[in-house]
Scaffold this motif. Structure first.
Motif, PDB file in Angstrom:
ATOM      1  N   SER A   1       0.932  -1.214  -0.030  1.00 17.11           N
ATOM      2  CA  SER A   1      -0.051  -0.119  -0.069  1.00 17.11           C
ATOM      3  C   SER A   1       0.705   1.422  -0.168  1.00 17.11           C
ATOM      4  O   SER A   1       0.227   2.454  -0.453  1.00 17.11           O
ATOM      5  CB  SER A   1      -0.893   0.162   1.329  1.00 17.11           C
ATOM      6  OG  SER A   1      -0.249  -0.088   2.414  1.00 17.11           O
ATOM      7  N   SER A   2       2.232   0.979   0.600  1.00 18.24           N
ATOM      8  CA  SER A   2       2.915   2.377   0.609  1.00 18.24           C
ATOM      9  C   SER A   2       4.104   2.444  -0.396  1.00 18.24           C
ATOM     10  O   SER A   2       4.675   3.552  -0.730  1.00 18.24           O
ATOM     11  CB  SER A   2       3.624   2.563   2.093  1.00 18.24           C
ATOM     12  OG  SER A   2       4.095   1.434   2.104  1.00 18.24           O
ATOM     13  N   ILE A   3       4.294   1.071  -1.215  1.00 15.50           N
ATOM     14  CA  ILE A   3       5.487   0.939  -1.856  1.00 15.50           C
ATOM     15  C   ILE A   3       4.795   0.637  -3.446  1.00 15.50           C
ATOM     16  O   ILE A   3       4.311  -0.712  -3.420  1.00 15.50           O
ATOM     17  CB  ILE A   3       6.591   0.170  -1.684  1.00 15.50           C
ATOM     18  CG1 ILE A   3       7.069   0.981  -0.324  1.00 15.50           C
ATOM     19  CG2 ILE A   3       7.628   0.310  -2.670  1.00 15.50           C
ATOM     20  CD1 ILE A   3       8.214  -0.327   0.283  1.00 15.50           C
ATOM     21  N   ASP A   4       4.718   1.368  -4.315  1.00 17.13           N
ATOM     22  CA  ASP A   4       4.336   1.174  -5.636  1.00 17.13           C
ATOM     23  C   ASP A   4       5.594   0.603  -6.343  1.00 17.13           C
ATOM     24  O   ASP A   4       6.259   1.501  -7.117  1.00 17.13           O
ATOM     25  CB  ASP A   4       3.507   2.274  -6.255  1.00 17.13           C
ATOM     26  CG  ASP A   4       2.923   1.961  -7.829  1.00 17.13           C
ATOM     27  OD1 ASP A   4       3.076   0.864  -8.147  1.00 17.13           O
ATOM     28  OD2 ASP A   4       2.492   2.662  -8.559  1.00 17.13           O
ATOM     29  N   SER A   5       5.646  -0.785  -6.782  1.00 16.45           N
ATOM     30  CA  SER A   5       6.897  -1.229  -7.560  1.00 16.45           C
ATOM     31  C   SER A   5       6.762  -0.496  -8.953  1.00 16.45           C
ATOM     32  O   SER A   5       7.821  -0.402  -9.666  1.00 16.45           O
ATOM     33  CB  SER A   5       6.763  -2.757  -7.509  1.00 16.45           C
ATOM     34  OG  SER A   5       5.471  -3.051  -7.909  1.00 16.45           O
ATOM     35  N   LYS A   6       5.736  -0.272  -9.434  1.00 18.11           N
ATOM     36  CA  LYS A   6       5.507   0.065 -10.788  1.00 18.11           C
ATOM     37  C   LYS A   6       6.290   1.417 -11.076  1.00 18.11           C
ATOM     38  O   LYS A   6       6.770   1.623 -12.113  1.00 18.11           O
ATOM     39  CB  LYS A   6       4.085  -0.077 -11.233  1.00 18.11           C
ATOM     40  CG  LYS A   6       3.841  -1.389 -11.476  1.00 18.11           C
ATOM     41  CD  LYS A   6       2.270  -1.655 -11.916  1.00 18.11           C
ATOM     42  CE  LYS A   6       1.783  -3.020 -12.237  1.00 18.11           C
ATOM     43  NZ  LYS A   6       1.800  -3.772 -10.940  1.00 18.11           N
ATOM     44  N   LYS A   7       6.126   2.277 -10.096  1.00 19.59           N
ATOM     45  CA  LYS A   7       6.700   3.622 -10.110  1.00 19.59           C
ATOM     46  C   LYS A   7       7.908   3.527 -10.286  1.00 19.59           C
ATOM     47  O   LYS A   7       8.761   4.422 -10.778  1.00 19.59           O
ATOM     48  CB  LYS A   7       6.111   4.297  -8.610  1.00 19.59           C
ATOM     49  CG  LYS A   7       6.699   5.585  -8.462  1.00 19.59           C
ATOM     50  CD  LYS A   7       6.371   6.136  -7.269  1.00 19.59           C
ATOM     51  CE  LYS A   7       6.967   7.590  -6.755  1.00 19.59           C
ATOM     52  NZ  LYS A   7       6.859   8.022  -5.501  1.00 19.59           N
ATOM     53  N   TYR A   8       8.746   2.553  -9.822  1.00 18.56           N
ATOM     54  CA  TYR A   8      10.209   2.513  -9.900  1.00 18.56           C
ATOM     55  C   TYR A   8      10.584   1.465 -11.025  1.00 18.56           C
ATOM     56  O   TYR A   8      11.858   1.200 -10.943  1.00 18.56           O
ATOM     57  CB  TYR A   8      10.648   1.695  -8.313  1.00 18.56           C
ATOM     58  CG  TYR A   8      10.399   2.729  -7.382  1.00 18.56           C
ATOM     59  CD1 TYR A   8      11.011   4.061  -7.255  1.00 18.56           C
ATOM     60  CD2 TYR A   8       9.444   2.384  -6.610  1.00 18.56           C
ATOM     61  CE1 TYR A   8      10.652   4.837  -6.275  1.00 18.56           C
ATOM     62  CE2 TYR A   8       9.020   3.193  -5.502  1.00 18.56           C
ATOM     63  CZ  TYR A   8       9.623   4.369  -5.196  1.00 18.56           C
ATOM     64  OH  TYR A   8       9.338   5.269  -4.301  1.00 18.56           O
ATOM     65  N   GLY A   9       9.586   1.032 -11.776  1.00 18.57           N
ATOM     66  CA  GLY A   9       9.863   0.125 -13.087  1.00 18.57           C
ATOM     67  C   GLY A   9      10.057  -1.215 -12.778  1.00 18.57           C
ATOM     68  O   GLY A   9      10.699  -1.941 -13.506  1.00 18.57           O
TER      69      GLY A   9
ATOM     70  N   LEU B   1       6.583  -6.247  -6.555  1.00 21.90           N
ATOM     71  CA  LEU B   1       7.290  -5.749  -5.235  1.00 21.90           C
ATOM     72  C   LEU B   1       8.385  -6.543  -4.964  1.00 21.90           C
ATOM     73  O   LEU B   1       9.634  -6.123  -4.529  1.00 21.90           O
ATOM     74  CB  LEU B   1       6.468  -5.661  -4.242  1.00 21.90           C
ATOM     75  CG  LEU B   1       6.619  -4.879  -2.899  1.00 21.90           C
ATOM     76  CD1 LEU B   1       6.990  -3.285  -3.300  1.00 21.90           C
ATOM     77  CD2 LEU B   1       5.555  -4.742  -1.896  1.00 21.90           C
ATOM     78  N   SER B   2       8.319  -8.061  -5.193  1.00 26.07           N
ATOM     79  CA  SER B   2       9.506  -8.712  -4.827  1.00 26.07           C
ATOM     80  C   SER B   2      10.751  -8.408  -5.756  1.00 26.07           C
ATOM     81  O   SER B   2      11.976  -8.672  -5.191  1.00 26.07           O
ATOM     82  CB  SER B   2       9.090 -10.273  -5.054  1.00 26.07           C
ATOM     83  OG  SER B   2       8.647 -10.582  -6.436  1.00 26.07           O
ATOM     84  N   LYS B   3      10.483  -8.300  -6.866  1.00 27.30           N
ATOM     85  CA  LYS B   3      11.607  -8.036  -7.891  1.00 27.30           C
ATOM     86  C   LYS B   3      12.279  -6.634  -7.357  1.00 27.30           C
ATOM     87  O   LYS B   3      13.571  -6.459  -7.372  1.00 27.30           O
ATOM     88  CB  LYS B   3      11.001  -7.625  -9.418  1.00 27.30           C
ATOM     89  CG  LYS B   3      10.498  -9.151 -10.117  1.00 27.30           C
ATOM     90  CD  LYS B   3      11.387 -10.041 -10.247  1.00 27.30           C
ATOM     91  CE  LYS B   3      10.673 -11.183 -10.887  1.00 27.30           C
ATOM     92  NZ  LYS B   3      11.537 -12.426 -10.662  1.00 27.30           N
ATOM     93  N   LEU B   4      11.555  -5.621  -6.849  1.00 23.97           N
ATOM     94  CA  LEU B   4      12.104  -4.520  -6.422  1.00 23.97           C
ATOM     95  C   LEU B   4      13.170  -4.626  -5.351  1.00 23.97           C
ATOM     96  O   LEU B   4      14.117  -4.307  -5.015  1.00 23.97           O
ATOM     97  CB  LEU B   4      11.046  -3.508  -5.946  1.00 23.97           C
ATOM     98  CG  LEU B   4      11.504  -2.251  -5.193  1.00 23.97           C
ATOM     99  CD1 LEU B   4      10.450  -0.906  -5.976  1.00 23.97           C
ATOM    100  CD2 LEU B   4      11.345  -2.258  -3.836  1.00 23.97           C
ATOM    101  N   PHE B   5      12.798  -5.576  -4.585  1.00 25.54           N
ATOM    102  CA  PHE B   5      13.436  -5.793  -3.177  1.00 25.54           C
ATOM    103  C   PHE B   5      14.553  -6.634  -3.700  1.00 25.54           C
ATOM    104  O   PHE B   5      15.901  -6.672  -3.096  1.00 25.54           O
ATOM    105  CB  PHE B   5      12.727  -6.647  -2.169  1.00 25.54           C
ATOM    106  CG  PHE B   5      11.873  -5.562  -1.407  1.00 25.54           C
ATOM    107  CD1 PHE B   5      12.152  -4.509  -0.737  1.00 25.54           C
ATOM    108  CD2 PHE B   5      10.300  -5.779  -1.384  1.00 25.54           C
ATOM    109  CE1 PHE B   5      11.483  -3.705   0.070  1.00 25.54           C
ATOM    110  CE2 PHE B   5       9.407  -5.076  -0.770  1.00 25.54           C
ATOM    111  CZ  PHE B   5      10.113  -3.877  -0.231  1.00 25.54           C
ATOM    112  N   GLN B   6      14.594  -7.353  -4.851  1.00 24.67           N
ATOM    113  CA  GLN B   6      15.865  -8.205  -5.156  1.00 24.67           C
ATOM    114  C   GLN B   6      16.770  -7.050  -5.713  1.00 24.67           C
ATOM    115  O   GLN B   6      18.103  -7.401  -5.592  1.00 24.67           O
ATOM    116  CB  GLN B   6      15.469  -9.004  -6.303  1.00 24.67           C
ATOM    117  CG  GLN B   6      14.830 -10.307  -5.872  1.00 24.67           C
ATOM    118  CD  GLN B   6      13.995 -11.430  -6.977  1.00 24.67           C
ATOM    119  OE1 GLN B   6      14.251 -11.105  -8.211  1.00 24.67           O
ATOM    120  NE2 GLN B   6      13.457 -12.321  -6.531  1.00 24.67           N
TER     121      GLN B   6
END
Length: 181
Positions: A54-62, A66-71
């Motif tokens: 709800s607070s981190i939009d993974s798409k905003k960061y490409g 979300l799991s890919k963002l944390f990788q």
């Protein structure tokens, strides 16, 4: 042959200088801050990824997930799976780890009790200073994750500490003057 070696070396140098991460410093700090907020309430600091959605939009960061963002943050976070659910937490140095554990164990209530003990101590001097030895038997600092009573006092914002004596071997504490009632 030496020209080829030089150009290969330059490419390798350039590759190590350019971060493969899509996340800039501000994005990293924001994301790590969001994890930190939720770690305080999580068992072992492990935060379920769903809680961050709800607070981190993974798409905003490409990133699609979300799991890919944390990788992409693998140097700063750890990931694990429990009961087929992904969890994440910040990677902390041992000093940061001790501080995080101590702060979570040293509740507001415990801090108030300690502040009250300082305030009511009959061993205070005219300026409100009291040697920490007075509290040795009444404050179980190990219960709060500390190996020394002095470290506990240093981590309470409302407490001022001062070393005195030969080689500054004795610690004295008082409630910070602006906070004392």
């Amino acid at each position: 042959t030496s020209n080829t070696e030089e150009s290969t070396e330059k490419i390798e140098t350039t590759d190590t200088e350019i971060s493969p991460s899509l996340l800039n410093k501000n994005a990293r700090e924001y994301i790590l801050g969001e994890i930190a907020k939720r770690e305080r309430e999580a068992e072992g600091r492990w935060v379920q990824l769903d809680r961050l959605g709800s607070s981190i939009d993974s798409k905003k960061y490409g990133f699609k997930k979300l799991s890919k963002l944390f990788q992409d943050l693998k140097a700063e976070v750890e990931m694990k799976e429990k009961e087929k659910r992904p969890f994440v937490r910040r990677t902390l140095s041992s000093t940061e780890e001790r501080k995080e554990q101590s702060l979570s164990l040293l509740t507001v209530t415990a801090q108030k009790v300690i502040l009250e003990q300082i305030s009511k101590s009959e061993d205070k001097d005219m300026e409100g200073w009291v040697g920490i030895g007075v509290f040795g038997s009444s404050i179980d600092y190990k219960k709060f994750g500390y190996n020394k009573l002095s470290k506990l006092f240093q981590d309470i914002a409302e407490v001022e500490t001062e070393k005195r004596g030969k080689k500054n071997s004795s610690m004295f504490v008082r409630i910070r003057p602006q906070l004392e009632e």
